[in-house]
Design a protein around this motif. Structure first.
Motif: not given
Length: 581
Positions: A253-255, A288-291, A316-320, A536-541
């Motif tokens: 995810h991203s901020l 991404s949050l990891q980056t 803030a909100t959470v996006i991809y 229950n899981h999208h491609i990015e996940e």
């Protein structure tokens, strides 16, 4: 609106007795007893058993959004609790009003360490009785924090003693005059009264409180049920809802900051976390949050905590992360009427650009890759990304993700003939919007059993042996037999990959040409077993959890499209921040 306070009340109790020092807003008390309930004859008795007599309406202590009908003396007696009840939650319901506070017991700085030097300070918030449990909890937390700050200031410089002396003196001087004049004068003379007024005004306007008690102790507070309503109109966002969404945060995810970074620097207090400032310096919605954690030299868990803090405070909100493969569509509740103030606001940020014209391209789900022309200048592509960011900040766009559903049985197909299967692909997100995108295609296949393959191999072998002028040696014939044996072993290996699948599912899968490739079948079976093809899981996940490339996963979906269907919808982990219903 039930989240707004009706009144804020300050009560003290010491060796001289209890007293209501200040309340805001202050106004003349009203008698709420209906006129028809007053008995004309003081000696008349009301017959309660008379069914024809209508019962009196319930009393109300709320008038025009403020507390009324309860005198200051009654409020003082109610809130001046015994020392045994101090430093814990106080909650009292009277008619349609609920009082919430945290009575704080402190030692006066100028008095000796005995009972005569003890002082009870109680800041009480009057709420509507229908206020939810989470709203009551938030106001209790605010009362507790204010009490702790006042106790600290009394211990440091005797601040409460000075404020109480000033308030009591004004009350005594104005005893015979209008009490409203006393409260007005207290508001002019006492900084504590000004702080209480600012707290009330901030709670009713924005839900964000930022004051300094005695111009020294900073006090910040957020009422999430109020502060999130500017983009989620008509919906009360509970703290539990935010916690549940933040628990679903993933490193991919991203901020997305809702305010400029410079404005958030001002929002951060002087004693704020230095890691938050370091994260702001490396912030980008393309990361991404990891980056972001790697670039900021912060642990990923701490980045999650900082993200939760910013989301809770509606900063803030959470996006991809924004990239070319992201697919966006207009949000169902986007305020895009012709007189919307966002149109002029968009033109101020992006001159010579019309919001309605730009966002119309996303009436159907559209990816950034489709919008970006390879011949466009880098500046134009950068401007498009900035407009996407602006529309996401104002919750005008919603990102769609691709989910996968495994349907191996014939119930999911329309059988055309023995050698064809007709697959109809419908996108549920588009169907819900009245736009059904269906494409039908036929997939020919041949079913060949292992016996037929072995008989075919034996026929080829006999033909080669019958040729008198054959230049093949016995050694070459052995190689031929080895090659057929390897093919049989590969087929057997493919069948062993699906031993735990039901027979009906195995038969449907083996009809697919791609099932003859052990690598593709192994990946398909592994993803099925891990539950990634249950919608229950999208491609990015899936890409993140299984360390797969997008092209690799899309190829697999194409090869096994006979038993897999895809649909597009929003990510439920962050959908709460974009929907008002």
């Amino acid at each position: 609106m039930e989240v707004n306070p009706l009144s804020v009340i300050l009560v003290k109790s010491d060796s001289k007795g209890d007293r209501l020092l200040f309340r805001y807003p202050y106004h003349e008390q009203e008698n709420n007893e209906p006129s028809n309930t007053k008995r004309r004859n003081p000696y008349a008795l009301s017959i309660t058993e008379d069914l024809l007599q209508s019962p009196p309406p319930p009393a109300s202590n709320i008038s025009k959004g403020s507390l009324t009908g309860i005198s200051d003396e009654v409020l003082s007696s109610l809130f001046a609790v015994k020392p045994e009840l101090c430093n814990q939650k106080f909650e009292l319901k009277v008619n349609d009003v609920r009082f919430v506070g945290h009575p704080t017991l402190l030692q006066l700085r100028s008095k000796s360490q005995d009972d005569s030097g003890l002082l009870l300070i109680h800041i009480v918030f009057a709420l509507q009785a229908l206020a939810s449990h989470s709203v009551v909890k938030c106001y209790y937390d605010l009362s507790k924090r204010m009490g702790i700050a006042l106790r600290h200031e009394e211990h440091r410089c005797g601040y409460i003693s000075d404020q109480i002396l000033t308030m009591v003196t004004i009350h005594d001087d104005s005893y015979t005059s209008n009490f409203e004049a006393a409260f007005k004068k207290i508001l002019e003379k006492c900084t504590l009264a000004k702080n209480i007024k600012n707290v009330y005004d901030d709670l009713c306007s924005t839900g964000l409180v930022s004051i300094r008690i005695n111009k020294w102790i900073p006090l910040s507070f957020c009422l999430p049920q109020k502060v999130h309503q500017w983009h989620l109109r008509g919906k009360i966002v509970e703290p539990e809802d935010i916690d549940r969404c933040l628990k679903a945060l993933r490193p991919y995810h991203s901020l997305l900051l809702l305010y400029p970074v410079q404005q958030l620097y001002d929002f951060t207090s002087l004693d704020g976390s230095p890691s938050l400032l370091r994260m702001f310096s490396q912030y980008s919605p393309l990361k991404s949050l990891q980056t972001l954690a790697i670039d900021s030299d912060i642990t990923l868990s701490h980045v999650f905590e900082l993200t939760a803090h910013l989301v809770y405070w509606a900063k803030a909100t959470v996006i991809y992360p924004i990239c070319s493969t992201n697919k966006y569509v207009i949000s169902p509740d986007a305020p895009l009427q012709l007189n919307s103030p966002l149109i002029d606001k968009f033109s101020e940020v992006f001159p010579n650009m019309n919001l309605l014209r730009i966002i119309s391209d996303f009436s159907l789900p559209t990816s950034l890759g489709q919008k970006c022309n390879p011949l466009c200048q880098p500046s134009q592509q950068s401007q498009l990304v900035q407009m996407i960011i602006w529309m996401l900040q104002h919750h005008l766009l919603l990102q769609l993700h691709t989910y996968i559903q495994y349907i191996p049985t014939d119930n999911g197909f329309t059988q055309h003939n023995l050698n064809e299967i007709k697959v109809v692909h419908v996108t549920p997100m588009m169907q819900s919007n009245g736009l059904i995108n269906s494409s039908s295609f036929s997939i020919p296949f041949k079913s060949a059993s292992r016996t037929e393959s072995e008989s075919e191999a034996s026929v080829v072998s006999e033909t080669l042996e019958a040729r008198p002028d054959s230049e093949l040696t016995n050694h070459s014939m052995n190689l031929t037999n080895v090659s057929f044996s390897s093919a049989d072993e590969e087929k057997q290996e493919c069948q062993e990959l699906l031993l735990d699948f039901p027979d009906e599912e195995r038969n449907a899968i083996f009809k697919i040409p791609a099932s003859s490739n052990s690598e593709d079948l192994n990946l398909f079976a592994r993803l099925c077993r891990n539950g990634y093809f249950q919608g229950n899981h999208h491609i990015e996940e899936i890409m993140y959890l299984e360390n797969l490339r997008r092209s690799q996963l899309l190829q697999l979906l194409d090869k096994f499209r006979d038993v897999l269907i895809t649909y597009e919808t929003e990510d439920p982990a962050i959908a709460m921040f974009f929907y008002s219903t």
